[in-house]
Scaffold this active site. Structure first.
Site, PDB file in Angstrom:
ATOM      1  CG  ASP A  96      44.702  31.212  55.796  1.00 51.10           C
ATOM      2  OD1 ASP A  96      45.333  32.136  55.249  1.00 51.10           O
ATOM      3  OD2 ASP A  96      43.523  31.319  56.156  1.00 51.10           O
TER       4      ASP A  96
ATOM      5  CG  ASP B 161      40.268  28.559  52.291  1.00 50.77           C
ATOM      6  OD1 ASP B 161      40.315  28.810  53.503  1.00 50.77           O
ATOM      7  OD2 ASP B 161      40.384  29.443  51.407  1.00 50.77           O
TER       8      ASP B 161
END
Length: 326
Positions: free
Chosen positions: A39, A226
């Site tokens: 990320d 996620d």
């Protein structure tokens, strides 16, 4: 589990980029041999800085921040964000984005979209330059994903998606806080964003982890998810269970198949039953509710591990159901 998500925002602070790289990248460092998504840190910057400006600032150059309890100031630019992810050996790299809450005013949402587009351009250029400099062959190159922002504005979502599609990425993510002021899924925006991205591109529903919401997003065309929610809930004594085994369609249309079990409840003290009958995780196949309750009350580290494994196993089972593999 097919992949894990790791985070540049946290890794650049601890243990630090030089440590990760000196230990051979994230796969070698962590021992995880399957796919690794990294990320960008845009969401973490929002949660840190937009909630309290004393921790840092966002501007055209990037995100400047000072973590709580630290004196060191970090600067995360789009170029550095991509450089770190590629150097870490990530399989899927995310562009740095300017994340907002769904209820931010239109002015803020427009600034976010414009900045997200400009940052994506810089990420795209930095990624292409690194691939060329490192001479990474096409079949070894990581995938590059961009994130669609726009809050609750259909026009801004469309503007952001069209600009990102014109640049060309391998996949896309739904960006921004996915819940409204009541905690309900902003399903209209999530559906629109998926419709704006052609079906041949994979899409990730970033930050969505509540199981019934995952089922709804899967039905809308999202295949990647996620969230820290399953493991965070596990650590705090909230375990996931199936009330019944639904079909994929049933899971998307209602949430009566899902329930929480709170391990702190006194009714579990002398229970010899597993958390869930039929679950094949290491917790349910070996240990009783009574033992798990005991570990939780002791704040024993084994509780944290077993409960996390159970909730993660639940998520894998859910994805198998949604994908018709149950």
């Amino acid at each position: 589990t097919q992949a894990v998500m790791m985070n540049v925002f946290h890794l650049m602070q601890r243990p630090g980029a030089s440590t990760v790289k000196s230990l051979g990248g994230l796969q070698s460092f962590s021992g995880w041999k399957k796919a690794i998504f990294t990320d960008s840190g845009g969401f973490q910057a929002w949660s840190l800085i937009r909630q309290n400006s004393k921790f840092g600032s966002l501007n055209e150059n990037g995100i400047a921040f000072t973590p709580e309890g630290s004196r060191r100031r970090f600067l995360l630019t789009p170029e550095k964000c991509v450089q770190l992810q590629v150097s870490f050996g990530s399989d899927v790299v995310f562009c740095l984005d300017d994340c907002t809450h769904i209820n931010e005013p239109d002015k803020e949402q427009r600034l976010s979209v414009q900045r997200t587009i400009r940052w994506a351009q810089r990420c795209r250029a930095a990624f292409d330059r690194l691939v060329q400099e490192k001479r990474i062959p096409a079949d070894k190159q990581p995938k590059l994903f961009a994130i669609v922002q726009g809050g609750r504005s259909q026009n801004l979502r469309r503007e952001c998606a069209e600009a990102l599609l014109e640049m060309g990425f391998d996949g896309y993510g739904y960006g921004g806080w996915p819940l409204d002021e009541r905690g309900a899924l902003v399903e209209d925006m999530i559906m629109l964003t998926r419709e704006l991205i052609p079906q041949e591109y994979p899409m990730q529903a970033l930050g969505i982890g509540y199981p019934p919401y995952i089922a709804r997003c899967y039905a809308l065309g999202y295949g990647l998810f996620d969230s820290a929610m399953p493991t965070r809930d596990a650590r705090h004594g909230r375990l996931y269970t199936f009330q019944r085994t639904p079909s994929g369609k049933e899971a998307a249309e209602s949430d009566d198949w899902f329930s929480y079990m709170y391990i702190s409840d006194r009714r579990h003290i002398k229970s010899s039953a597993p958390v869930e009958k039929g679950c094949a995780c290491p917790l349910c196949t070996r240990y009783s509710l009574g033992y798990l309750h005991h570990l939780f009350k002791l704040n024993d580290a084994l509780y944290l591990r077993l409960a996390s494994m159970h909730n993660l196993h639940f998520m894998v089972r859910l994805m198998n159901i949604l994908g018709g593999r149950n």
